[in-house]
Design an enzyme around this catalytic site. Structure first.
Site, PDB file in Angstrom:
ATOM      1  N   LEU A  81      -2.199   5.791  -2.890  1.00 42.47           N
ATOM      2  CA  LEU A  81      -2.557   4.546  -2.321  1.00 42.47           C
ATOM      3  C   LEU A  81      -1.974   4.645  -0.875  1.00 42.47           C
ATOM      4  CD1 LEU A  81      -1.729   2.350  -4.926  1.00 42.47           C
ATOM      5  CD2 LEU A  81      -3.819   2.951  -4.327  1.00 42.47           C
TER       6      LEU A  81
ATOM      7  N   GLY B  94       5.447   5.231   5.873  1.00 41.61           N
ATOM      8  CA  GLY B  94       6.489   4.254   5.720  1.00 41.61           C
ATOM      9  C   GLY B  94       7.731   5.230   5.895  1.00 41.61           C
ATOM     10  N   GLY B  95       7.567   6.517   6.330  1.00 42.99           N
ATOM     11  CA  GLY B  95       8.811   7.375   6.441  1.00 42.99           C
ATOM     12  C   GLY B  95       9.451   7.972   5.283  1.00 42.99           C
ATOM     13  N   PHE B  96       9.477   7.468   3.962  1.00 43.02           N
ATOM     14  CA  PHE B  96      10.363   8.213   3.118  1.00 43.02           C
ATOM     15  C   PHE B  96       9.740   7.643   1.700  1.00 43.02           C
ATOM     16  CE2 PHE B  96      12.619   4.623   4.909  1.00 43.02           C
ATOM     17  CZ  PHE B  96      12.770   3.767   3.993  1.00 43.02           C
ATOM     18  N   GLY B  97       8.466   7.313   1.583  1.00 39.46           N
ATOM     19  CA  GLY B  97       7.894   7.099   0.204  1.00 39.46           C
ATOM     20  C   GLY B  97       6.566   7.052   0.190  1.00 39.46           C
TER      21      GLY B  97
ATOM     22  N   LYS C 297       6.222   4.375  -7.129  1.00 47.06           N
ATOM     23  CA  LYS C 297       6.816   4.957  -5.939  1.00 47.06           C
ATOM     24  C   LYS C 297       7.181   6.011  -6.024  1.00 47.06           C
ATOM     25  CE  LYS C 297       7.248   0.281  -3.925  1.00 47.06           C
ATOM     26  NZ  LYS C 297       8.143  -0.614  -3.368  1.00 47.06           N
TER      27      LYS C 297
ATOM     28  N   ASP D  79      13.374  -8.368   5.572  1.00 46.61           N
ATOM     29  CA  ASP D  79      11.898  -7.769   6.203  1.00 46.61           C
ATOM     30  C   ASP D  79      10.761  -8.676   5.698  1.00 46.61           C
ATOM     31  OD1 ASP D  79      10.544  -6.128   7.959  1.00 46.61           O
ATOM     32  OD2 ASP D  79      10.001  -4.505   6.187  1.00 46.61           O
TER      33      ASP D  79
END
Length: 659
Positions: A15, A19-22, A40, A138
């Site tokens: 999907l 996001g950098g790390f996922g 995830k 966030d």
């Protein structure tokens, strides 16, 4: 990826890999008949020990926080958290819906009523997490999903959350949050408090209200936009969109850079929201009903005017759901449905046409620049009157659809209009707490009636034209009777425990019926001002009431999506008419179009008008508006024309019967 993760989860689709790390996958739980879930996988792209450690910490925090908070129905449930093949995996409940950024991109900017409804649905969630010592850190449109099954808002992505007691200091280059939405103290010092989330909530409201992304403004001017946010309301193409003084003050306090001057808790914001009337309310349809305390949602009936923001039609198509560290993309193919506890104002997809419209010819009347909250036909059948959030009343020639004149004088939104029995006078009620009487021949103001302590939601002339009744919003909760010859107050009727959304005289002029956000209908003896009886049994606010020509039957439109018919001699419920997919904002009776001589007409936030046989309780046909909620319906005296006022592209529309 192996066939099964954790021995039970089968990834079916990547999907998101952002996001950098996922990475985020759509998956099936083979132990639950292949039920959808979200997996995830922790797959860091970061370089260096420091950032990697921080990423691992955030990922574990999300699992920890979700396990603690997942008991709340508006926070995704954590299903599993495990390590496999040197990867970390987190499995979450799949939230079927679209995030508010995608909703905004589809429907356009929110109206004030939608902002109020949004706040009253999400603030209890923030209160829940803050009481448990968790700060989200966030909050932004991408991290709020409108759940398709019931229209409720779901707060996602707790990967950046942290305990209040934690001492983690954010280092340069690893700021947690999103530029423009993140409070100053969080951005500078890495410290976050409940008030920090409330700043982000205010920035999210600004984005949804204006269509301007705080992140873009932050790049250009840092936090400079915060003190002048109102200038973005009237940018090109928005045609004078504004907010009430009350909501403006709430947003000002949410967006304070100085944390000490900002709201300190979600409860403080809720208190300010529910102690004020919604400035954008249409008579029955658009009035903020502070039922929040009871349901934690409030719809505030809100009819809350889904006023300008409820425009444009929703398209069935792709929508985005962003969950946690990655993002979840999927196709949404089912229309929104609203539960009885969801905020009155969500933005549902137009339902399928259920009844042909070949006996009615629709026509739009252009002129108002904002939502139409009330429509009325003159008893002589010559004129149609409409009242709008644009602070004007327009008079239209029914035969041609031409505008005759515009009446101006109210200082804010006009919620209700009605004609005198002789068609010579028009009465209007406004959020400015006044009633104005207009000479229709000259267009001049006759007089202003003052005395209500809150906005006037409904007005009605007695059959003899000598008395005017008015119902007021939640701070007032009263009905007033006025002598039209002198302009003097005859009496004030107390009895409702919340705002009075609708008042109407019986055909013989001896009884007044009132519908209220307190979920009751009351019948009053006009000679004595005494209560005759109370009709109870409604699950949500009463938004409209109308007498049938026989004077014995009363119809009511309710926030629970139903129309009810009552026998006034016995006080018993005759029928509950179900068919609308959203709250029913207005009801009226039409003569001579059904076999029994009378037809019931209802207008709803599901963007339709329905015609019913009141004898059998069966639906006759549905008139689709094409776009926009229906806040008010009216029937011409000859029964040949139906008028509907509301939001969207065709904010004022008439359907003329084809013989």
């Amino acid at each position: 990826m192996i066939p099964l993760l954790g021995g039970r989860y089968r990834p079916t689709e990547l999907l998101s890999d952002e996001g950098g790390f996922g990475r985020t996958y759509l998956a099936q739980d083979v132990h639950k008949l292949n039920e959808c879930c979200v997996v995830k996988q922790f797959a860091p792209k970061l370089q260096g020990t420091g950032p990697l450690t921080k990423a691992i910490e955030l990922f574990k925090q999300e699992a920890s926080r979700l396990q603690e908070l997942g008991e709340h129905p508006q926070i995704p449930t954590l299903l599993a958290y495990f390590e496999q093949n040197h990867y970390l995996f987190l499995v979450q409940q799949f939230i079927n819906g679209q995030n508010l950024l995608k909703e905004w991109e589809t429907l356009g900017s929110y109206s004030e009523i939608e902002i109020r409804t949004f706040l009253l649905d999400l603030l209890p969630v923030l209160k829940f997490i803050h009481v448990r010592g968790v700060i989200h850190r966030d909050i932004k449109p991408q991290n709020i999903i409108r759940r398709q099954s019931d229209g409720r808002l779901v707060l996602i992505d707790f990967g950046a959350s942290k305990q209040l007691t934690a001492t983690v200091q954010t280092k340069m280059g690893t700021v947690i949050g999103s530029h423009g939405y993140t409070a100053l103290e969080q951005m500078q010092d890495g410290k976050a408090y409940p008030a920090s989330d409330l700043f982000s909530l205010g920035a999210t409201c600004f984005h949804l209200l204006t269509g301007v992304r705080p992140s873009q403004l932050w790049i250009q001017q840092g936090y400079g936009w915060v003190q002048s946010w109102r200038q973005y309301l009237n940018r090109p193409g928005r045609d004078g969109i504004s907010v009430s003084t009350e909501l403006g003050e709430i947003l000002d306090k949410l967006l304070q850079l100085d944390i000490q001057k900002r709201y300190q808790s979600a409860d403080e914001v809720i208190t300010d929201l529910t102690s004020q009337p919604s400035p954008l309310s249409s008579v029955p349809p658009t009035i903020l009903t502070p039922t929040f305390a009871a349901t934690s949602v409030n719809k505030a009936a809100v009819s809350l005017k889904s006023n300008s923001k409820l425009q444009m039609q929703l398209l069935l198509g792709s929508s985005i759901l962003v969950l946690g560290l990655g993002g979840v993309w999927y196709l949404q193919t089912r229309p929104h449905t609203m539960s009885e506890y969801s905020p009155p104002i969500s933005r549902p997809i137009p339902p399928e046409k259920s009844v042909p419209e070949n006996s009615f010819l629709p026509k739009s009347l252009k002129g108002h620049s904002s939502d139409v909250n009330s429509v009325a036909f003159s008893p002589d059948g010559i004129t149609l009157g409409s009242a709008s959030d644009d602070k004007t009343i327009k008079l239209w020639k029914l035969a041609s659809g031409e505008e005759i004149r515009t009446l101006q004088g109210h200082s804010t939104w006009i919620w209700t209009v009605t004609f005198s029995p002789d068609s010579k006078t028009l009465a209007s009620g406004s959020a400015d707490k006044t009633i104005k009487l207009w000479n229709l021949e000259t267009g001049k103001l006759i007089r202003t009636l003052e005395g209500h302590s809150d906005g006037v939601a409904s007005v009605a002339f007695s059959p003899d034209g000598k008395t005017l009744a008015s119902g007021s919003a939640s701070k007032d909760k009263t009905i007033k009777l006025w002598n039209l010859e002198t302009g003097k107050l005859i009496r004030t009727i107390d009895g409702h425990t919340n705002g009075v959304s609708s008042v109407v005289f019986s055909p013989d002029g001896k009884t007044l019926a009132s519908g209220s956000w307190d979920r009751t209908i009351k019948l009053w003896n006009l000679e004595t001002g005494k209560l005759i009886r109370t009709l109870e049994g409604n699950a949500e606010s009463i938004l409209s009431v109308a007498f049938a020509p026989d004077g014995v039957t009363l119809a009511s439109g309710c926030g629970d999506k139903t129309v009810k018919l009552w026998n006034l001699e016995t006080g018993k419920l005759i029928y509950t008419l179900k068919g609308h997919n959203d709250k029913v904002n207005s009801v009226a009776f039409l003569r001579s179009t059904s076999p029994n001589g009378v037809t019931l007409v209802s207008g709803s936030s599901d963007k339709s008008i329905k015609l019913w046989n009141p004898v059998t309780g069966k639906e006759i046909r549905t008139l689709e508006t094409g776009s926009g909620y229906i806040y008010a319906v009216a029937i011409s005296p000859d029964g040949q024309t139906i008028a509907g006022g509301g939001s969207g592209e065709n904010i004022l529309k008439i359907w003329q019967m084809i013989q």
